[in-house]
Design a protein around this motif. Sequence first.
Motif, short mmCIF file in Angstrom:
data_model
loop_
_atom_site.label_atom_id
_atom_site.label_comp_id
_atom_site.label_asym_id
_atom_site.label_seq_id
_atom_site.Cartn_x
_atom_site.Cartn_y
_atom_site.Cartn_z
N ALA A 14 0.84 -1.20 0.00
CA ALA A 14 0.00 0.00 0.00
C ALA A 14 0.88 1.24 0.00
CB ALA A 14 -0.90 -0.01 1.22
N GLU A 15 1.93 1.19 0.81
CA GLU A 15 2.82 2.33 0.88
C GLU A 15 3.52 2.54 -0.45
OE1 GLU A 15 6.42 3.84 3.74
OE2 GLU A 15 4.72 2.70 4.47
N LEU A 16 3.93 1.41 -1.04
CA LEU A 16 4.60 1.45 -2.33
C LEU A 16 3.72 2.13 -3.37
CD1 LEU A 16 6.75 0.45 -4.36
CD2 LEU A 16 5.53 -1.72 -4.45
N GLU A 17 2.47 1.68 -3.42
CA GLU A 17 1.60 2.22 -4.45
C GLU A 17 1.30 3.69 -4.21
OE1 GLU A 17 -1.42 -0.19 -5.82
OE2 GLU A 17 -2.35 1.40 -7.00
N SER A 18 1.00 4.03 -2.95
CA SER A 18 0.66 5.43 -2.72
C SER A 18 1.89 6.31 -2.97
CB SER A 18 0.09 5.62 -1.32
OG SER A 18 1.06 5.36 -0.36
N GLY A 19 3.07 5.78 -2.64
CA GLY A 19 4.29 6.54 -2.90
C GLY A 19 4.49 6.75 -4.38
N LEU A 20 4.32 5.69 -5.15
CA LEU A 20 4.52 5.80 -6.59
C LEU A 20 3.52 6.76 -7.20
CD1 LEU A 20 5.26 2.10 -7.61
CD2 LEU A 20 6.83 4.02 -7.62
N LEU A 21 2.30 6.72 -6.67
CA LEU A 21 1.29 7.63 -7.21
C LEU A 21 1.66 9.07 -6.92
CD1 LEU A 21 -1.96 5.64 -6.45
CD2 LEU A 21 -0.99 6.17 -8.68
N GLU A 22 2.24 9.28 -5.73
CA GLU A 22 2.66 10.64 -5.43
C GLU A 22 3.77 11.09 -6.36
OE1 GLU A 22 3.24 12.28 -1.45
OE2 GLU A 22 2.13 10.52 -0.73
N ILE A 23 4.67 10.16 -6.63
CA ILE A 23 5.76 10.48 -7.55
C ILE A 23 5.18 10.77 -8.93
CG2 ILE A 23 7.77 9.55 -8.74
CD1 ILE A 23 8.30 7.92 -6.16
N GLU A 24 4.22 9.96 -9.32
CA GLU A 24 3.57 10.19 -10.60
C GLU A 24 2.92 11.56 -10.63
OE1 GLU A 24 0.13 7.86 -11.47
OE2 GLU A 24 0.72 7.58 -13.56
N GLY A 25 2.38 11.93 -9.49
CA GLY A 25 1.73 13.23 -9.40
C GLY A 25 2.72 14.39 -9.39
N GLY A 26 4.00 14.09 -9.47
CA GLY A 26 4.97 15.16 -9.62
C GLY A 26 5.73 15.49 -8.35
N SER A 27 5.50 14.74 -7.31
CA SER A 27 6.22 15.02 -6.08
C SER A 27 7.67 14.62 -6.22
CB SER A 27 5.57 14.24 -4.93
OG SER A 27 6.43 14.26 -3.83
N GLU A 28 8.57 15.48 -5.72
CA GLU A 28 9.98 15.14 -5.85
C GLU A 28 10.63 14.96 -4.50
OE1 GLU A 28 11.73 17.90 -8.49
OE2 GLU A 28 10.79 16.97 -10.22
N ASP A 29 9.81 14.79 -3.51
CA ASP A 29 10.32 14.60 -2.16
C ASP A 29 11.18 13.33 -2.10
OD1 ASP A 29 10.80 14.32 0.46
OD2 ASP A 29 8.71 14.48 1.13
N PRO A 30 12.47 13.47 -1.78
CA PRO A 30 13.30 12.26 -1.76
C PRO A 30 12.80 11.24 -0.73
CG PRO A 30 14.49 14.13 -0.85
CD PRO A 30 13.24 14.67 -1.45
N GLU A 31 12.11 11.73 0.29
CA GLU A 31 11.62 10.81 1.30
C GLU A 31 10.63 9.81 0.72
OE1 GLU A 31 11.83 9.11 4.03
OE2 GLU A 31 13.68 10.25 3.91
#
Lengths: 161, 759
Positions: free
Chosen positions: B17-34
Amino acid sequence: MNAFSAALVQEKHTGPARELIAFAVGQQEFCIDVMAVREIRGWTPATVLPHSQSYVRGVINLRGAVLPIIDLAVRLGFPPVDAMGRHVIIVVKVRSQVVGLLVDAVSDILTVTDAEMLPPPDVASDMAKHFVCGLLGMDGRMISILSVENVLPEREDGEAA
Amino acid sequence: MDSLRQIFFQECEEQLAELESGLLEIEGGSEDPEIVNAVFRAVHSIKGGAGAFALEDLVRFAHVFETVLDEVRKGRLSTASPVTETLLRAADVLADLVRVARDGGNVNEERIHTAADELAALSGAPIGANAEPEEEVSFEDFGFTPVAMDFPVFDDIAVVDTASVEAEAEPDATTYTITFRPHPSLYTNANEPVVLLRELSRLGDAQIVCDTSTIPTLEELEAEGSYLAWTITLATTHEEDDVRAIFEFVDGDCDLEITTGDLASGNDEPVGVDDDIAALLARVRGEFTDTATESASPAVSDTDIAHAGGSASVDNAAVAAIVVANIEAEAAKPTPEAAKAPAPAKAEKAAGSDAPSTNQTIRVDLDRVDRLMNLVGELVINQAMLSQRLTDAGLARDSEFATGLDEFEQLTHDIQEGVMAIRAQPVKSVFQRMPRLVREVAAITGKKVRLVTEGEDTEVDKTVIERLADPLTHMIRNAIDHGLETPDKRLAAGKREEGLVRLSASHRSGRIVIDIADDGAGINRQRVRAIAEEKGLIQPNAQLTDEEVDNLIFLPGFSTASTVSDISGRGVGMDVVKKSIQALGGRVSITSRPGEGSTFTLSLPLTLAVLYGMVVTVAEQTLVVPLTSIVETLKPKAGDIHGFGGDSRVISMRNNFLPLIDVGRELGYRSQPADPGAGVALLVESDGGAHSALMVDAIQGQRQIVIKSLEENYGRVPGVAAATILGDGRVALILDVDAIVAASRSGASTSETAFALAG
């Protein structure tokens, strides 16, 4: 008297002793294994279940659980009785199912060995074939050992569901 | 072992779940290295756990996945859209693999290979190269013989040689010097250094030296203290990450230093070399560009300084003293140990670790919560019984009793709410499954879809959540398949090419309301009508409002898709949805505007353990009718009731004739029809939105009731949904309105057979 006879029994027969609880239904005596019994309680009015078998009296509240009550008299082929305060409910647990058995009165706790239990005679009565798994002769009394599992109502949905 | 497995899979779910939500955030343009780190950690943890259970497929795929994520983390791979799409697909495959590992079944090999190939292409390495290290750490027996541990005298230094033969150092083997000093907590957590050392020696040629210098005299020795430390010189072809992975499970329970190079050159002063490390970091950053391409030489890829700028490959001879102590077991806790971190890398790690520190949680067996829930149910019943008895005894008016009773009631209520809150979970767990579904359905239909979710933190009972997944899946499929237009049509209609599906949840007056909205074409009412007529669901000339037409899609056997696709369109969709929502005590409604889209609204109770019901009397029996199915109640006039055929009756209401169902007869409580004039009619809505009137003798009132299972000790009873216990301590049955209505429809035949049997 009973304790005495039990002691006598112990002396006469060696082998694993079982404790059975004896009760009266429709002028006859029956017993079941005490290990299946959870508690014994007085009669309280049951809530009728629609479309149920005639021997299912309904359900009562057993400290928050819904407990179906089987009228053993009807189940064993006796005429139905008007349940009153003096009637007794024996709460039994078979596998995961908890069910109350309505009987006239509880009489004894018997300690017997396997050797004393006689096979049921071959009679035509459905009751004998289906519910009685053994007989005990004791001081001129005849006590039928009931198979609790067979007394329980057939589950309509089945365990498979 | 089974329970460990179970915990592993539970954790996998969370990691996925964390993986997917993280990837979605990245897809959404987030560049937070965390976020990148969190994603990496998720895959890494799954890999680690899977390794422990020898789930080789999973390990192998996770490894390839992890390699790519590592590239991303090091900034060598941009997170542009094709990359994130591949990553999301890989996450889906990973989830599949986890599921197969748990439940058995088959994996779509091809899909895994495609995903693995895609990933490998991204990381720029051939798959073989990636897969190879995994073969080496797989869990076959490598002919290892146990290490003979020898402690002749405590103040001596025990030298332990691995039994593995004088392995000639392989050509490009790296020598690591590992200093491992367990904390007492390591032993408390039932870890065993011997096992770790044994694992280490499997990686290569290990010289293990035990440091016994800190052992105090016998009087001062604490039985549960930790006094031993080990220095291991390991010559191996494995990368540092592999070495570090061995210590993964004792993170935070030990001081761990891993340095490349020989013991002699740097071991004595690894902690006092801040300057050197700083210099090294500078060098690492400087060399980054040159070394990025040299993948053949052994690389020091320290996970913990990754976001400092990259990794470096360091010459064998060079002393690279990168020290990381006390890698926190739970990254959420930046411990005070961070203060004594020997290197800047450490400080950075502490500051940047899992920043949003999550609330502390415990895992509780669901059974225990259920048991507590049952007890609370009994408490509620007991409280009602007590209050009724006091009232019967005429004591309730006494102010002392009244206050006591009120307080008791309040407390019971609070406890009940508290227990419900334990079972409550955010709908997030269901919502999280939807992005994947949307991706898949979008891919199959060739439509472009964006899913927006809102109110994921809205909480509802766990059982509701579990049973929500299927209907939601169906509705989202429908929204994409039937609701949204194809990109060309959308462009032609002046809309954005990308369709929008909005999934939102909120609490509204004690219920949870979930909206599934699309911005598609809306329901084509003419077509719906035509189909319903064609299938004989309505009369050709029936007068229907727009709303009624919309509701036709909930009828069994209705399907607007002219071709049956494998996504939706089997014509079982919406009526099944409606049924399952109703089974949860919920309702579904539609609003649709042509050209602007449709919104499906689900309204559900927050829990399945209690419901609001109307307590009624029928033939001296007390029954409960769920409030959710009652539309209105009325006292019928004798003139409104008409006989209809031999046995049936109808009631006229606002120019409409509705079937009048005698509950007492339906349940077999009485054989003669009750006098309708003396009773009360409950107008109920049942399956398919049809209305009927239920005849009962009297209404006692409305109350919240605790649902008790009848099936547990007895079995199913037709027409009865469950039971409850009322204030007087007696059991009351909860009416299954749908079943009663359905039974009354087919009732004629059953009563005939009854007569036949009687005659």
